[in-house]
Design a protein around this motif. Structure first.
Motif, PDB file in Angstrom:
ATOM      1  N   GLY A   8     -10.216   7.984  -0.604  1.00 25.90           N
ATOM      2  CA  GLY A   8      -9.245   8.450  -1.603  1.00 25.90           C
ATOM      3  C   GLY A   8      -8.968   9.940  -1.593  1.00 25.90           C
ATOM      4  N   GLY A   9      -9.259  10.623  -0.480  1.00 25.67           N
ATOM      5  CA  GLY A   9      -8.990  12.063  -0.403  1.00 25.67           C
ATOM      6  C   GLY A   9      -7.498  12.318  -0.179  1.00 25.67           C
TER       7      GLY A   9
ATOM      8  N   ILE B 212      -0.368  -8.312  10.217  1.00 21.33           N
ATOM      9  CA  ILE B 212       0.199  -9.409  11.010  1.00 21.33           C
ATOM     10  C   ILE B 212       1.477  -8.968  11.738  1.00 21.33           C
ATOM     11  CG2 ILE B 212       1.481 -10.372   9.029  1.00 21.33           C
ATOM     12  CD1 ILE B 212       0.321 -13.078  10.707  1.00 21.33           C
TER      13      ILE B 212
ATOM     14  N   GLY C 113      -8.925  10.449  10.439  1.00 20.72           N
ATOM     15  CA  GLY C 113      -8.693   9.130   9.830  1.00 20.72           C
ATOM     16  C   GLY C 113      -7.932   9.258   8.527  1.00 20.72           C
TER      17      GLY C 113
ATOM     18  N   ILE D 253      -9.671   1.784  11.213  1.00 22.67           N
ATOM     19  CA  ILE D 253      -8.386   2.481  10.984  1.00 22.67           C
ATOM     20  C   ILE D 253      -7.667   2.529  12.327  1.00 22.67           C
ATOM     21  CG2 ILE D 253      -7.210   4.606  10.270  1.00 22.67           C
ATOM     22  CD1 ILE D 253      -9.641   5.382   8.643  1.00 22.67           C
TER      23      ILE D 253
ATOM     24  N   LYS E 274      -9.229  -1.486  -2.198  1.00 22.95           N
ATOM     25  CA  LYS E 274      -8.919  -1.049  -0.826  1.00 22.95           C
ATOM     26  C   LYS E 274     -10.007  -0.072  -0.428  1.00 22.95           C
ATOM     27  CE  LYS E 274      -6.771   0.489   2.929  1.00 22.95           C
ATOM     28  NZ  LYS E 274      -7.951   0.675   3.768  1.00 22.95           N
TER      29      LYS E 274
ATOM     30  N   GLY F 215       0.861  -1.189   0.000  1.00 20.76           N
ATOM     31  CA  GLY F 215       0.000   0.000   0.000  1.00 20.76           C
ATOM     32  C   GLY F 215       0.899   1.241   0.000  1.00 20.76           C
TER      33      GLY F 215
ATOM     34  N   ALA G 257       4.273  -2.892   6.757  1.00 18.40           N
ATOM     35  CA  ALA G 257       3.454  -1.849   6.101  1.00 18.40           C
ATOM     36  C   ALA G 257       2.124  -2.482   5.731  1.00 18.40           C
ATOM     37  CB  ALA G 257       4.191  -1.348   4.856  1.00 18.40           C
TER      38      ALA G 257
ATOM     39  N   TRP H  95     -18.642  12.176   5.961  1.00 15.15           N
ATOM     40  CA  TRP H  95     -18.059  12.861   4.798  1.00 15.15           C
ATOM     41  C   TRP H  95     -18.880  12.606   3.545  1.00 15.15           C
ATOM     42  CZ3 TRP H  95     -15.533   8.186   6.222  1.00 15.15           C
ATOM     43  CH2 TRP H  95     -15.387   7.241   5.217  1.00 15.15           C
TER      44      TRP H  95
ATOM     45  N   ALA I 119      -2.396   5.977  12.041  1.00 19.42           N
ATOM     46  CA  ALA I 119      -2.832   7.050  11.134  1.00 19.42           C
ATOM     47  C   ALA I 119      -3.344   8.238  11.955  1.00 19.42           C
ATOM     48  CB  ALA I 119      -3.916   6.523  10.194  1.00 19.42           C
TER      49      ALA I 119
ATOM     50  N   GLU J 252     -18.379   3.118   4.606  1.00 19.89           N
ATOM     51  CA  GLU J 252     -18.300   3.876   3.341  1.00 19.89           C
ATOM     52  C   GLU J 252     -19.332   3.373   2.334  1.00 19.89           C
ATOM     53  OE1 GLU J 252     -14.302   4.881   1.705  1.00 19.89           O
ATOM     54  OE2 GLU J 252     -15.105   4.024  -0.139  1.00 19.89           O
TER      55      GLU J 252
ATOM     56  N   SER K 183       2.214   3.081   2.323  1.00 20.28           N
ATOM     57  CA  SER K 183       3.352   3.165   3.251  1.00 20.28           C
ATOM     58  C   SER K 183       4.498   2.262   2.790  1.00 20.28           C
ATOM     59  CB  SER K 183       2.931   2.817   4.687  1.00 20.28           C
ATOM     60  OG  SER K 183       2.448   1.511   4.754  1.00 20.28           O
TER      61      SER K 183
HETATM   62  C1  LIG Z   1     -13.427   3.763   4.770  1.00 17.59           C
HETATM   63  C2  LIG Z   1     -12.090   4.441   4.770  1.00 17.59           C
HETATM   64  C3  LIG Z   1     -11.944   5.679   4.168  1.00 17.59           C
HETATM   65  C4  LIG Z   1     -10.695   6.311   4.173  1.00 17.59           C
HETATM   66  N1  LIG Z   1     -10.558   7.505   3.524  1.00 17.59           N
HETATM   67  C5  LIG Z   1      -9.346   8.132   3.484  1.00 17.59           C
HETATM   68  C6  LIG Z   1      -9.176   9.341   2.765  1.00 17.59           C
HETATM   69  O1  LIG Z   1     -10.099   9.868   2.144  1.00 17.59           O
HETATM   70  N2  LIG Z   1      -7.939   9.924   2.776  1.00 17.59           N
HETATM   71  C7  LIG Z   1      -6.887   9.379   3.436  1.00 17.59           C
HETATM   72  O2  LIG Z   1      -5.791   9.964   3.427  1.00 17.59           O
HETATM   73  N3  LIG Z   1      -7.015   8.201   4.121  1.00 17.59           N
HETATM   74  C8  LIG Z   1      -8.213   7.562   4.149  1.00 17.59           C
HETATM   75  N4  LIG Z   1      -8.347   6.367   4.792  1.00 17.59           N
HETATM   76  C9  LIG Z   1      -7.159   5.784   5.465  1.00 17.59           C
HETATM   77  C10 LIG Z   1      -6.237   5.115   4.436  1.00 17.59           C
HETATM   78  O3  LIG Z   1      -6.967   4.215   3.637  1.00 17.59           O
HETATM   79  C11 LIG Z   1      -5.125   4.342   5.157  1.00 17.59           C
HETATM   80  O4  LIG Z   1      -4.597   5.149   6.172  1.00 17.59           O
HETATM   81  C12 LIG Z   1      -4.006   3.946   4.192  1.00 17.59           C
HETATM   82  O5  LIG Z   1      -4.474   3.004   3.271  1.00 17.59           O
HETATM   83  C13 LIG Z   1      -2.816   3.364   4.962  1.00 17.59           C
HETATM   84  O6  LIG Z   1      -1.856   2.877   4.068  1.00 17.59           O
HETATM   85  P1  LIG Z   1      -0.927   1.622   4.453  1.00 17.59           P
HETATM   86  O7  LIG Z   1       0.003   1.447   3.328  1.00 17.59           O
HETATM   87  O8  LIG Z   1      -0.405   1.818   5.814  1.00 17.59           O
HETATM   88  O9  LIG Z   1      -1.944   0.393   4.561  1.00 17.59           O
HETATM   89  P2  LIG Z   1      -2.884  -0.266   3.460  1.00 17.59           P
HETATM   90  O10 LIG Z   1      -3.272   0.718   2.432  1.00 17.59           O
HETATM   91  O11 LIG Z   1      -3.961  -0.948   4.231  1.00 17.59           O
HETATM   92  O12 LIG Z   1      -1.959  -1.326   2.760  1.00 17.59           O
HETATM   93  C14 LIG Z   1      -1.561  -2.500   3.417  1.00 17.59           C
HETATM   94  C15 LIG Z   1      -1.198  -3.519   2.364  1.00 17.59           C
HETATM   95  O13 LIG Z   1      -0.676  -4.673   3.022  1.00 17.59           O
HETATM   96  C16 LIG Z   1      -1.205  -5.827   2.405  1.00 17.59           C
HETATM   97  N5  LIG Z   1      -1.170  -6.891   3.414  1.00 17.59           N
HETATM   98  C17 LIG Z   1      -1.876  -6.938   4.564  1.00 17.59           C
HETATM   99  N6  LIG Z   1      -1.600  -8.061   5.252  1.00 17.59           N
HETATM  100  C18 LIG Z   1      -0.674  -8.736   4.502  1.00 17.59           C
HETATM  101  C19 LIG Z   1      -0.005  -9.986   4.690  1.00 17.59           C
HETATM  102  N7  LIG Z   1      -0.224 -10.761   5.754  1.00 17.59           N
HETATM  103  N8  LIG Z   1       0.868 -10.386   3.734  1.00 17.59           N
HETATM  104  C20 LIG Z   1       1.123  -9.591   2.648  1.00 17.59           C
HETATM  105  N9  LIG Z   1       0.488  -8.422   2.428  1.00 17.59           N
HETATM  106  C21 LIG Z   1      -0.392  -7.986   3.351  1.00 17.59           C
HETATM  107  C22 LIG Z   1      -2.612  -5.414   1.992  1.00 17.59           C
HETATM  108  O14 LIG Z   1      -3.128  -6.239   0.972  1.00 17.59           O
HETATM  109  C23 LIG Z   1      -2.385  -3.975   1.542  1.00 17.59           C
HETATM  110  O15 LIG Z   1      -2.076  -3.886   0.182  1.00 17.59           O
HETATM  111  C24 LIG Z   1      -9.587   5.697   4.805  1.00 17.59           C
HETATM  112  C25 LIG Z   1      -9.732   4.438   5.410  1.00 17.59           C
HETATM  113  C26 LIG Z   1     -10.970   3.812   5.407  1.00 17.59           C
HETATM  114  C27 LIG Z   1     -11.109   2.475   6.055  1.00 17.59           C
END
Ligand SMILES: Cc1cc2nc3c(=O)[nH]c(=O)nc-3n(C[C@H](O)[C@H](O)[C@H](O)COP(=O)(O)OP(=O)(O)OC[C@H]3O[C@@H](n4cnc5c(N)ncnc54)[C@H](O)[C@@H]3O)c2cc1C
Length: 392
Positions: A48-49, A157, A302, A274, A44, A11, A151, A219, A297, A175, A13
């Motif tokens: 998406g803001g 996990i 959020g 979140i 996901k 994702g 990440a 929102w 986060a 959502e 991060s």
């Molecule tokens: C309903 C909703 C609305 C949101 N709206 C916004 C918004 O408008 N703007 C904003 O800035 N943020 C928003 N967020 C928050 C945002 O989506 C997250 O903060 C962001 O995705 C975090 O990124 P990340 O890379 O940490 O995690 P993620 O995007 O969750 O990515 C984690 C990745 O790890 C992978 N993964 C997980 N477990 C494993 C495993 N065991 N083995 C291998 N891969 C694994 C997943 O498949 C995923 O691809 C929203 C969240 C939600 C739930």
């Protein structure tokens, strides 16, 4: 299979950590492996803001997010009962809205093009840190790394394996995607055309649920799916008031959507937690770092995409220095995060969330969003937004 650095999760991060490593330590990039359990473009749940800070971090990486489909909101409204503060930025959009399947797929492509390997469909099942390496067990065999980056999101996990007893602060989020505002009167809501007129180009945050113990907001963002204009609605509750009696999130969202001529029962509703930042959150162990939602986060809204990109930049510097010193305790990582512009905004947002949401007095919300506008704008400008520019 031995690697210098394994990143679990592709994702924002995880991909940001890899892209920053490629920039600041290209000699390490050839030994970075990202393990992603899904296949791009993967779904996901996310509105998406993208705030200005996300765009700044991407620009610094030489990336232009306007390459992918997006919808720009010209202004953002922070309302209490449909009246409040409107924010418009000089000569630019106030919020850019992307779809996460497209955004993450694009970012993964950029990461691959920079020479970093991503393996899709690899599910990490278990992580065991040892003194000289980390063992990563997956559905496709065992990997060994000198450094592991968790990440893997809010339910990841890595955190569950490394810090099973860490207190978890998570918000509840629902959502819904609907068509854009109706241009024709519907038989159920004949006045909906008038009510929705003029809202199409703006993003809304509505704080009317706060007096009912929902420590968050509703929102309503403009978005697109396959080029067609849509709306993304949702409700966010930090859970700060979890001990109080609260209405169902679904019921509260349905009421708000109803005001604009949408019947929630007509649409598919999805939910996901979140994990948010609290000063108590642990972020590292010897040979292991957490980034993005796994570390925490923004508790206030959020918001997590810009935050995830920011964590990636800090983690890359931490890893580069660890390899230089050949010392992998990472015992200063949390301090590094807290002292950064990212850490400062996270702390400020955590404090504001604990002030804003527990005060359930209706007049406080009115005072805040309708009467104290200049103060709110200054606080937002100094403490909530613009941290991306201050990141080294
Ligand atoms: C309903 C909703 C609305 C949101 N709206 C916004 C918004 O408008 N703007 C904003 O800035 N943020 C928003 N967020 C928050 C945002 O989506 C997250 O903060 C962001 O995705 C975090 O990124 P990340 O890379 O940490 O995690 P993620 O995007 O969750 O990515 C984690 C990745 O790890 C992978 N993964 C997980 N477990 C494993 C495993 N065991 N083995 C291998 N891969 C694994 C997943 O498949 C995923 O691809 C929203 C969240 C939600 C739930």
């Amino acid at each position: 299979m031995d690697h210098h650095i394994i990143i679990i999760g592709g994702g924002p991060s995880g991909l940001s950590t890899a892209l920053h490593l490629q920039r600041i330590a290209p000699h390490l990039a050839g030994r970075v492996l990202i393990l992603e359990k899904e296949h791009y473009p993967r779904f996901k749940l996310c509105a998406g803001g993208l705030t200005i800070d996300a765009e700044i971090i991407l620009q610094r990486l030489g990336l232009d997010v306007s390459e992918i489909p997006h919808t720009d909101a010209e202004d953002i409204h922070f309302d209490f009962q449909a009246k409040g503060l409107r924010i418009r930025l000089p000569k630019r959009h106030a919020l850019r809205v992307i779809r996460r399947d497209e955004f993450d797929n694009w970012l993964a492509e950029k990461t691959r093009k920079s020479g970093i390997e991503i393996r899709e469909g690899v599910v990490v099942k278990n992580i065991t840190p040892k003194s000289d390496r980390v063992i990563v067990e997956t559905n496709q065999g065992i990997f060994h790394a000198q450094v592991l980056v968790g990440a893997d999101g809010s339910n990841g996990i890595t955190r569950r394996n490394i810090f099973p007893k860490d207190s978890v602060y998570t918000s509840r989020v629902l959502e819904v995607i609907t068509p854009t505002y109706p241009h024709r009167p519907s038989s159920t809501f004949p006045n909906s055309v008038e009510i929705g007129r003029g809202r199409e180009g703006a993003a809304y945050f509505e704080f009317s649920p706060v007096p009912n113990n929902i420590a968050g907001y509703i929102w309503d963002f403009p978005t697109q799916i396959n080029g067609e204009a849509m709306r993304c609605w949702g409700i966010y509750d930090t859970n700060i008031l979890a001990s109080e009696q609260r209405p169902q999130l679904k019921e509260t969202l349905a009421k708000e959507m109803n005001r604009f001529g949408f019947d929630l029962n007509d649409y598919e509703i999805k939910g996901h937690p979140i994990r948010w930042y609290s000063p108590e959150n642990q972020m590292s162990a010897p040979r292991v770092l957490l980034v993005g939602d796994a570390a925490g986060a923004d508790p206030l809204f959020g918001e997590g995409i810009s935050i995830a990109l920011g964590y990636g930049a800090i983690a890359a510097h931490e890893i580069e220095e660890a390899f230089q010193r050949n010392e992998f305790s990472f015992n200063r990582f949390k301090r590094r995060v807290v002292r950064s512009a990212l850490g400062q905004t996270l702390i400020a947002r955590w404090i504001i969330a604990y002030i804003l949401y527990p005060i359930k007095w209706k007049w406080f919300q009115i005072l805040l969003w309708r009467i104290s506008k200049p103060i709110v704008i200054i606080v937002a400008w100094l403490f909530v937004l613009n941290w991306g520019k201050r990141m080294k």
